[in-house]
Motif scaffolding. Structure first.
Motif, PDB file in Angstrom:
ATOM      1  N   HIS B  13      -3.429   4.617  -7.780  1.00  0.00           N
ATOM      2  CA  HIS B  13      -2.317   5.489  -8.153  1.00  0.00           C
ATOM      3  C   HIS B  13      -1.923   6.326  -6.954  1.00  0.00           C
ATOM      4  O   HIS B  13      -2.778   6.848  -6.247  1.00  0.00           O
ATOM      5  N   TYR B  14      -0.638   6.431  -6.705  1.00  0.00           N
ATOM      6  CA  TYR B  14      -0.134   7.406  -5.733  1.00  0.00           C
ATOM      7  C   TYR B  14       0.570   8.484  -6.541  1.00  0.00           C
ATOM      8  O   TYR B  14       1.738   8.327  -6.867  1.00  0.00           O
ATOM      9  N   GLY B  15      -0.138   9.535  -6.883  1.00  0.00           N
ATOM     10  CA  GLY B  15       0.463  10.535  -7.758  1.00  0.00           C
ATOM     11  C   GLY B  15       0.877   9.865  -9.050  1.00  0.00           C
ATOM     12  O   GLY B  15       0.068   9.177  -9.678  1.00  0.00           O
ATOM     13  N   ILE B  18       2.047   4.152 -10.101  1.00  0.00           N
ATOM     14  CA  ILE B  18       0.905   3.244 -10.235  1.00  0.00           C
ATOM     15  C   ILE B  18       1.216   2.010  -9.403  1.00  0.00           C
ATOM     16  O   ILE B  18       2.038   1.182  -9.775  1.00  0.00           O
ATOM     17  N   ALA B  19       0.561   1.920  -8.258  1.00  0.00           N
ATOM     18  CA  ALA B  19       0.881   0.830  -7.333  1.00  0.00           C
ATOM     19  C   ALA B  19       0.176  -0.455  -7.742  1.00  0.00           C
ATOM     20  O   ALA B  19       0.747  -1.542  -7.662  1.00  0.00           O
ATOM     21  N   VAL B  20      -1.082  -0.335  -8.170  1.00  0.00           N
ATOM     22  CA  VAL B  20      -1.831  -1.493  -8.655  1.00  0.00           C
ATOM     23  C   VAL B  20      -2.491  -1.078  -9.959  1.00  0.00           C
ATOM     24  O   VAL B  20      -3.054   0.012 -10.054  1.00  0.00           O
ATOM     25  N   PRO B  38       7.852  -9.283  -6.346  1.00  0.00           N
ATOM     26  CA  PRO B  38       8.991  -8.635  -5.704  1.00  0.00           C
ATOM     27  C   PRO B  38       8.556  -7.411  -4.888  1.00  0.00           C
ATOM     28  O   PRO B  38       7.397  -7.017  -4.938  1.00  0.00           O
ATOM     29  N   ASN B  39       9.464  -6.818  -4.139  1.00  0.00           N
ATOM     30  CA  ASN B  39       9.166  -5.627  -3.336  1.00  0.00           C
ATOM     31  C   ASN B  39       8.593  -4.528  -4.209  1.00  0.00           C
ATOM     32  O   ASN B  39       9.055  -4.302  -5.320  1.00  0.00           O
ATOM     33  N   GLY B  40       7.569  -3.881  -3.710  1.00  0.00           N
ATOM     34  CA  GLY B  40       7.004  -2.738  -4.416  1.00  0.00           C
ATOM     35  C   GLY B  40       6.129  -3.121  -5.590  1.00  0.00           C
ATOM     36  O   GLY B  40       5.777  -2.276  -6.405  1.00  0.00           O
ATOM     37  N   SER B  41       5.714  -4.380  -5.676  1.00  0.00           N
ATOM     38  CA  SER B  41       4.918  -4.773  -6.837  1.00  0.00           C
ATOM     39  C   SER B  41       3.428  -4.565  -6.606  1.00  0.00           C
ATOM     40  O   SER B  41       2.629  -4.795  -7.497  1.00  0.00           O
ATOM     41  N   LYS B  43       1.496  -5.676  -3.685  1.00  0.00           N
ATOM     42  CA  LYS B  43       0.765  -6.676  -2.890  1.00  0.00           C
ATOM     43  C   LYS B  43       0.045  -6.030  -1.707  1.00  0.00           C
ATOM     44  O   LYS B  43      -1.159  -6.218  -1.512  1.00  0.00           O
ATOM     45  N   THR B  44       0.813  -5.257  -0.921  1.00  0.00           N
ATOM     46  CA  THR B  44       0.205  -4.638   0.257  1.00  0.00           C
ATOM     47  C   THR B  44      -0.892  -3.665  -0.133  1.00  0.00           C
ATOM     48  O   THR B  44      -1.953  -3.619   0.498  1.00  0.00           O
ATOM     49  N   THR B  45      -0.673  -2.909  -1.189  1.00  0.00           N
ATOM     50  CA  THR B  45      -1.689  -1.950  -1.638  1.00  0.00           C
ATOM     51  C   THR B  45      -2.982  -2.679  -1.995  1.00  0.00           C
ATOM     52  O   THR B  45      -4.074  -2.230  -1.641  1.00  0.00           O
ATOM     53  N   THR B  46      -2.861  -3.818  -2.692  1.00  0.00           N
ATOM     54  CA  THR B  46      -4.044  -4.603  -3.034  1.00  0.00           C
ATOM     55  C   THR B  46      -4.797  -5.010  -1.777  1.00  0.00           C
ATOM     56  O   THR B  46      -6.019  -4.855  -1.685  1.00  0.00           O
TER      57      THR B  46
HETATM   58  N1  LIG Z   1       1.734   6.229   0.467  1.00  0.00           N
HETATM   59  C1  LIG Z   1       2.362   6.024  -0.685  1.00  0.00           C
HETATM   60  N2  LIG Z   1       2.724   7.065  -1.451  1.00  0.00           N
HETATM   61  C2  LIG Z   1       3.347   6.864  -2.622  1.00  0.00           C
HETATM   62  N3  LIG Z   1       3.665   5.664  -3.123  1.00  0.00           N
HETATM   63  C3  LIG Z   1       3.332   4.583  -2.406  1.00  0.00           C
HETATM   64  C4  LIG Z   1       2.664   4.698  -1.152  1.00  0.00           C
HETATM   65  N4  LIG Z   1       2.462   3.470  -0.682  1.00  0.00           N
HETATM   66  C5  LIG Z   1       2.974   2.623  -1.593  1.00  0.00           C
HETATM   67  N5  LIG Z   1       3.501   3.277  -2.632  1.00  0.00           N
HETATM   68  C6  LIG Z   1       4.132   2.675  -3.821  1.00  0.00           C
HETATM   69  O1  LIG Z   1       3.268   1.699  -4.324  1.00  0.00           O
HETATM   70  C7  LIG Z   1       4.012   0.611  -4.848  1.00  0.00           C
HETATM   71  C8  LIG Z   1       3.470  -0.677  -4.301  1.00  0.00           C
HETATM   72  O2  LIG Z   1       3.737  -0.782  -2.930  1.00  0.00           O
HETATM   73  P1  LIG Z   1       3.296  -2.016  -2.045  1.00  0.00           P
HETATM   74  O3  LIG Z   1       3.639  -1.703  -0.644  1.00  0.00           O
HETATM   75  O4  LIG Z   1       1.906  -2.362  -2.355  1.00  0.00           O
HETATM   76  O5  LIG Z   1       4.249  -3.168  -2.540  1.00  0.00           O
HETATM   77  P2  LIG Z   1       4.454  -4.619  -1.947  1.00  0.00           P
HETATM   78  O6  LIG Z   1       4.255  -5.537  -3.083  1.00  0.00           O
HETATM   79  O7  LIG Z   1       3.632  -4.812  -0.747  1.00  0.00           O
HETATM   80  O8  LIG Z   1       5.990  -4.596  -1.561  1.00  0.00           O
HETATM   81  P3  LIG Z   1       6.758  -5.307  -0.354  1.00  0.00           P
HETATM   82  O9  LIG Z   1       7.093  -6.676  -0.799  1.00  0.00           O
HETATM   83  O10 LIG Z   1       7.988  -4.475  -0.215  1.00  0.00           O
HETATM   84  O11 LIG Z   1       5.894  -5.245   0.845  1.00  0.00           O
HETATM   85  C9  LIG Z   1       5.458   0.882  -4.511  1.00  0.00           C
HETATM   86  O12 LIG Z   1       6.099   1.348  -5.663  1.00  0.00           O
HETATM   87  C10 LIG Z   1       5.400   1.956  -3.478  1.00  0.00           C
HETATM   88  O13 LIG Z   1       6.513   2.795  -3.589  1.00  0.00           O
END
Ligand SMILES: Nc1ncnc2c1ncn2[C@@H]1O[C@H](COP(=O)(O)OP(=O)(O)OP(=O)(O)O)[C@@H](O)[C@H]1O
Ligand SMILES: [Mg+2]
Lengths: 317, 312
Positions: B13-15, B18-20, B38-41, B43-46
């Motif tokens: 969770h980022y505040g 909910i990222a994952v 899709p973007n923001g789903s 993936k990178t956070t995982t």
């Molecule tokens: N440092 C942060 N503070 C707050 N929210 C964040 C932070 N980093 C990521 N998020 C949120 O977490 C969610 C997931 O982000 P993430 O980068 O994992 O997505 P992604 O699937 O990698 O997207 P993309 O395809 O654009 O790379 C997004 O809604 C993003 O706004």
């Protein structure tokens, strides 16, 4: 949570890389050239003035550092001015630079802790400054040999090296500050400006503020000696919160063997003292010790601050 | 535990964001797994949590049996990571950049130089290895990033959007290099939203949506589940009259649509081209074309999200 593995894994790799970066960067070379030229000018002028008194003065080499000749300020005054700038120039883009070049997540995905990256950057900066300072000191001493025609005494060399250490601690404050701002601000320009603002604040405004505050909190009217003393003491205390004051006092104590106390001295404390007789190195060092540890404490605090902030920071750009 | 990467109810969770959200995932050795979404789903956070670069809010992660939060060095020694939009030190050469990485990994100079020569050849950068990385194109940077991953001879390679920003030809070449990783028994986790590319290299995919892995499995099983059939058969005939019911009646056909006069598209669960040909010919029509198409992930993707949107 307990982490396993040494936090210093990879520290030397970081130090060596950053050191190579500093030593080869145009930014650093320009700054060093500037420092060398001004230091050269200052000591050259001073040494010509001192030539007349070589025979009488046992501490002629120390005078080389502190003598000012119109229109040039002394060598230590130059150092006090340029060194913070050099340290800030070295540190202001340490961490945010990695962010902006998108190298941070790549480097941190190697088997090192963040500790090693941050400390490595700091150590590389200190080493660079130390190397420059040592070179500068050798330059001044060499010029002294050349112009004055006498060799420095062992005591003078000792005091000179202690002075270098103190100067390094002072530079460390500004380096640690710049490093911390490079963690806080994402834009290198912002962190550079913020560090310069702090420097300017201490260089120009702090003394004025200290006077105003001391007068307001401990007013001394009608020549009451205790009130005047209280005001003086408060002023001294406040002014010592500035690294510039600490550095200035450190320089005075180490480079002037005649100085026996920093701050107000009572006539009773001078009982038995042989006025104008120089102190041995050890005593001067003892005198400057609180200032020295004060500077070190400042460095540690700033570094700890950057450390805590950096540990919590998100790596992604 | 036989999974190379295992997560249990992993959340970040980022505040309020909910990222994952409750991710449970197992990757087996030597497998190529695609994180899609899709973007923001998330993936990178995982990926960052797998490498110990960000702390999970809850749940557990094991990479090669190690917990990345407690034992990040062990994990990072064995897992190579290519971040999205990777950057290098512009004023160092490619070789110097790799040397730095090698030193961070504790390799000796001789060992590092031997490995660098090898990996640089494998990604096709030998001729430019002594050039400054600042002058590298996007594609060259990406290759250099892969070279860096290979440099530590990893057991796992984690690649975040490895083909983003590459031209189609470069992307195909890059995917070829990823396939070579599989041949060396390296477990690969890659994220992407370019589905047809994932389809080309991945054994298994997980579809991310708003932090949750909503679908997971081999490509065929996903196609089965979402599209109701894993095969597409296109038929072109000269006389369409009366053919439609005959084709619909073929066992295994789940859907049929007419795309033009005499052109049909069949969704089937099995490859029933022979039966189709027989029925067309026996109906008296001429068979002009008969092609088997594997459905693309794009279709699965589009269909899935259309359904999700429909429900909400
Ligand atoms: N440092 C942060 N503070 C707050 N929210 C964040 C932070 N980093 C990521 N998020 C949120 O977490 C969610 C997931 O982000 P993430 O980068 O994992 O997505 P992604 O699937 O990698 O997207 P993309 O395809 O654009 O790379 C997004 O809604 C993003 O706004
Ligand atoms: Mg991403």
């Amino acid at each position: 949570m307990k982490r396993e593995g040494s936090p210093w894994t990879g520290l030397w790799a970081v130090v060596l890389k950053e050191l190579a970066d500093h030593l080869s960067s145009v930014r650093m070379q320009l700054l060093e050239l500037l420092i060398f030229l001004t230091a050269f000018a200052a000591t050259f002028v001073a040494s010509r003035q001192l030539r007349a008194t070589v025979a009488e003065d046992p501490y002629i080499y120390l005078k080389l550092f502190t003598t000012a000749q119109e229109p040039l300020p002394s060598f230590v005054a130059f150092l006090g001015f340029f060194l913070p700038l050099a340290a800030i120039a070295m540190g202001f883009d340490s961490v945010n630079g990695e962010h902006n070049r998108r190298t941070l997540s790549r480097v941190l995905s190697q088997p090192i802790y963040r500790d090693a990256l941050l400390l490595g950057k700091f150590l590389a900066g200190i080493l660079t400054l130390g190397i420059s300072l040592l070179a500068l000191w050798l330059l001044v001493t060499g010029m002294g040999l050349f112009v004055l025609g006498v060799a420095p005494s062992g005591e003078e060399v000792g005091r000179g090296l202690l002075f270098l250490l103190g100067t390094l601690a002072y530079a460390g404050i500004w380096l640690a500050l710049a490093l911390m701002f490079s963690v806080i601000f994402r834009q290198p320009a912002t962190s550079a400006l913020a560090a310069m603002a702090v420097w300017l604040f201490f260089a120009v405004f702090w003394d004025i503020m200290v006077q105003v505050v001391a007068q307001a909190l401990r007013p001394a009217y009608g020549g009451d000696p205790f009130a005047a003393l209280a005001q003086l003491r408060l002023g001294l205390f406040l002014s010592r919160l500035s690294p510039n004051t600490l550095f200035a006092e450190l320089v005075i104590a180490l480079l002037n063997p005649e100085v026996r106390a920093l701050g107000p001295v009572f006539i009773t404390q001078l009982e038995g003292a042989v006025l104008n007789s120089p102190l041995p190195v050890g005593q001067s060092l003892l005198l400057a010790w609180p200032q020295f540890t004060g500077l070190l404490a400042g460095v540690l605090m700033l570094f700890a601050g950057s450390y805590v902030l950096f540990q919590r920071q998100e790596v992604r750009a | 535990m036989n999974g190379v990467i295992e997560t249990q109810d992993l959340s970040k969770h980022y505040g309020p964001v909910i990222a994952v959200d409750g991710l449970t995932l197992t990757l087996l050795k030597g497998e190529v797994f695609g994180l899609l979404g899709p973007n923001g789903s998330g993936k990178t956070t995982t990926i960052l949590m797998l490498l110990g670069l960000t702390e999970p809010t809850s749940g557990t992660v094991r990479v090669l049996g190690y917990d990345p939060s407690r034992n990040p060095l062990q994990v990072k020694r064995r897992a190579g990571y290519l971040p999205d939009s990777v950057g290098f030190y512009d004023d160092l050469t490619a070789r110097e950049n790799l040397r730095y990485t090698a030193r961070l990994n504790g390799l000796t100079r001789a060992e590092a130089d031997a490995r660098i020569t090898d990996v640089v050849a494998r990604v096709g950068l030998t001729s430019v290895v002594n050039r400054q990385a600042g002058a590298f194109s996007r594609g060259m940077r990406q290759r250099l990033g892969l070279a860096e991953v290979l440099l530590k001879q990893p057991e796992i390679a984690i690649l975040d959007e490895p083909t983003a920003g590459l031209d189609p030809e470069a992307a195909i070449e890059f995917l070829g290099m990823i396939k070579e990783l599989k041949a060396q028994d390296i477990t690969v986790l890659l994220s992407s939203h370019l589905l047809h590319q994932v389809q080309a290299v991945c054994d298994r995919v997980g579809l991310f949506h708003k932090g949750k892995m909503v679908l997971e499995g081999t490509f065929d099983s996903l196609a089965d589940r979402i599209l109701g059939g894993a095969y597409r058969i296109k038929v072109e005939t000269s006389r369409p009259d009366g053919l439609e019911p005959a084709l619909r009646a073929i066992p295994g056909v789940t859907n049929l649509s007419q795309e033009g006069p005499g052109q049909f598209k069949l969704e089937t669960q099995v490859d029933c081209r022979a039966e189709v040909a027989r029925r067309v010919v026996s109906s008296g029509a001429d068979l002009l074309g008969l092609t088997l198409e594997r459905p693309s992930l794009d279709e699965i993707y589009a269909r899935y999200f259309r359904e999700v949107d429909h429900e909400t």
